[in-house]
Design an enzyme around this catalytic site. Structure first.
Site, PDB file in Angstrom:
ATOM      1  N   GLY A 271     -23.563   0.829  47.143  1.00 31.14           N
ATOM      2  CA  GLY A 271     -22.434   1.335  47.726  1.00 31.14           C
ATOM      3  C   GLY A 271     -22.609   0.440  49.062  1.00 31.14           C
TER       4      GLY A 271
ATOM      5  N   CYS B  36       6.439   0.313  37.635  1.00 26.36           N
ATOM      6  CA  CYS B  36       7.037   1.761  37.754  1.00 26.36           C
ATOM      7  C   CYS B  36       6.444   2.370  38.324  1.00 26.36           C
ATOM      8  CB  CYS B  36       8.048   1.869  36.007  1.00 26.36           C
ATOM      9  SG  CYS B  36       9.467   0.947  35.995  1.00 26.36           S
ATOM     10  N   GLU B  37       6.176   2.245  39.463  1.00 25.57           N
ATOM     11  CA  GLU B  37       5.437   3.152  40.103  1.00 25.57           C
ATOM     12  C   GLU B  37       5.768   3.208  41.546  1.00 25.57           C
ATOM     13  OE1 GLU B  37       3.676   5.935  39.207  1.00 25.57           O
ATOM     14  OE2 GLU B  37       3.649   5.206  37.059  1.00 25.57           O
TER      15      GLU B  37
ATOM     16  N   PRO C 245     -26.506  -2.799  43.754  1.00 27.89           N
ATOM     17  CA  PRO C 245     -25.069  -2.826  44.227  1.00 27.89           C
ATOM     18  C   PRO C 245     -24.456  -3.841  42.758  1.00 27.89           C
ATOM     19  CG  PRO C 245     -27.350  -4.807  44.880  1.00 27.89           C
ATOM     20  CD  PRO C 245     -27.884  -3.588  44.349  1.00 27.89           C
ATOM     21  N   GLY C 246     -23.305  -3.223  43.749  1.00 32.21           N
ATOM     22  CA  GLY C 246     -22.457  -3.746  43.066  1.00 32.21           C
ATOM     23  C   GLY C 246     -20.417  -4.565  43.750  1.00 32.21           C
TER      24      GLY C 246
END
Ligand SMILES: Cc1ncc(COP(=O)(O)O)c(C=O)c1O
Length: 434
Positions: free
Chosen positions: A245, A358-359, A288-289
């Site tokens: 985090g 398409c958003e 940790p990432g």
């Protein structure tokens, strides 16, 4: 922006690679990772945490980014790895990552995933609920394979981050509740199980956190639990995993801290509590990432349509979008970007950088100061190493970009660009439609 980014002849350079040449060689959009930045992050954790404090473990949270080459790099750096699915586990094992250094998480691991973990003698399983505990106990017995187990607990701590990445609060799908009638029967079951070695507890308070308060609060909650387990069952807890985090720099408003800012405080909290309460200091693990891979990534896009709506806004559309970076749409994540083919040109507009999906919500960066963009310009979006490629999708049948690892002036593809053939490879046509 980051140290490994510079400009030369009014062109962006990533390490010593010219960004425009990378797009020419490998196509667009393109994920680019700086190997030296990644290795620096591993080494920062090595020196500020692992070397500084005895009996500690650091596991890379592979959900942030995982490929075969990357698993090999993590292993070269000597780190453990956290996986969260059969797919991540397969990728790690397939890259010859040592199974004893794998920590298997997940709030709904299937029977098949747990069996895969047992058969491969995965080093630690972080059990998320009581159903999983009983399935795992049975599997470990059936295969006569003792398994190390930790419990993921929900420490009831709110972290100062987006709600979707705040995971330590009581109302969460993750982890075992700390209500006495839930946690203690679970602990008894784990201690009593013939083929489970109950190591301790794990929590993860959330992601992209700059302040160590929530980690410290959760650590204290876990320590009270360790104390209670010692006194109720005369059982010594060996390990406490305090999750990941640790925040990184996406934009100038982010104020990242060194890893030591978090880990020194965590270690100090644990040591003084254990001294005061005459407890054995547990092994301390972090996961940790984003901290390792996030800032090392840059996504390069090519500009197509530019749409100016008078007195309202200008949309600059690129050839990717929410399919390669879902984070702005998912939790309003903010990014910084510039024109890689002329970063030094005067900024004369503020635009909305959008994708081609398409958003309406397919927006990458809002209020982005840029020189007037035109078709063919190359846009670099920074800090896209974590949770971009790993969250990529095929929405609108867009192709997932290639990933290139750069080191100095060298560049190597670590994920090939997809082809249209890849998109239909798994399709099956039943006879009556054939
Ligand atoms: C259990 C666990 N550990 C570690 C991490 C890594 O978080 P980050 O990438 O923010 O360090 C996560 C992220 O969701 C997680 O759920």
């Amino acid at each position: 922006m980051h140290q490994y980014i510079s400009t030369e002849d009014n062109t962006l350079t990533i390490e010593s690679c010219n960004a425009v040449s990378l797009v020419k060689e490998y196509g667009s959009p393109l994920y680019v990772l700086s190997e030296s930045t990644i290795r620096d992050k591993f080494r920062e954790i090595q020196s500020e945490f692992l070397d500084k404090h005895p009996d500690t473990i650091a596991a890379y949270a592979s959900k942030a980014f995982l490929t075969t080459a990357f698993a090999k790099l993590v292993n070269q750096e000597g780190f453990y790895m956290d996986v969260v699915s059969g797919g991540e586990l397969y990728t790690a094992l397939n890259a010859d990552f040592p199974s004893e250094k794998i920590i298997f998480h997940g709030n709904n691991k299937s029977h098949a995933e747990l069996e895969m973990a047992v058969k491969n003698k995965v080093g630690r399983i972080v059990v998320d609920n009581l159903y999983e505990l009983s399935v795992l106990a049975d599997l470990a017995k059936t295969f006569d394979t003792p398994m190390n187990v930790l419990f993921r607990i929900t420490p009831g701590v709110n972290s100062s981050t987006h709600d979707y990445i705040s995971t330590g609060k009581k109302d969460s799908k993750f982890g075992i509740s700390l209500d006495d009638f839930v946690i203690f029967p679970a602990v008894e079951q784990a201690i009593a199980a013939s083929h489970l070695n109950f190591l301790g507890f794990h929590f993860h308070v959330g992601s992209q956190i700059f302040d160590n308060t929530s980690h410290i609060l959760a650590t204290k909650v876990a320590l009270d639990l360790i104390y209670e387990v010692k006194h109720r069952y005369d059982y010594v807890i060996d390990e406490l995993n305090t999750g990941g985090g640790f925040g990184i720099k996406y934009t100038d408003s982010c104020t990242p801290q060194s890893i030591g800012y978090f880990t020194d405080a965590i270690v100090e909290t644990i040591q003084s509590y254990c001294l005061k309460h005459n407890l054995k200091r547990p092994r301390i693990c972090i996961e940790p990432g984003r901290f390792i891979i996030g800032e090392a990534g840059t996504t390069l896009y090519t500009v197509g349509a530019v749409k100016e709506i008078k007195d309202i806004r200008t949309y600059v559309a690129v050839d990717g979008g929410m399919t390669d970076n879902i984070r702005p749409a998912l939790y309003q994540a903010k990014y910084n970007a510039l024109l890689a083919n002329r970063p030094g040109d005067p900024v004369d507009s503020e635009v909305t950088l959008c994708g081609k999906c398409c958003e309406t919500g397919d927006i990458l960066v809002e209020h982005l100061p840029l020189p007037s963009a035109k078709p063919g310009d190359i846009v670099a979006v920074f800090s896209t190493g974590a949770y971009n490629y790993s969250m990529a999708s095929h929405y609108n049948k867009h192709l997932i970009p290639a990933v290139v690892l750069v080191n100095g002036s060298e560049s190597n593809v670590i994920v090939r660009r997809e082809t249209y053939e890849d998109l239909v490879r798994q399709d099956v046509v039943p006879k009556h439609l054939g």
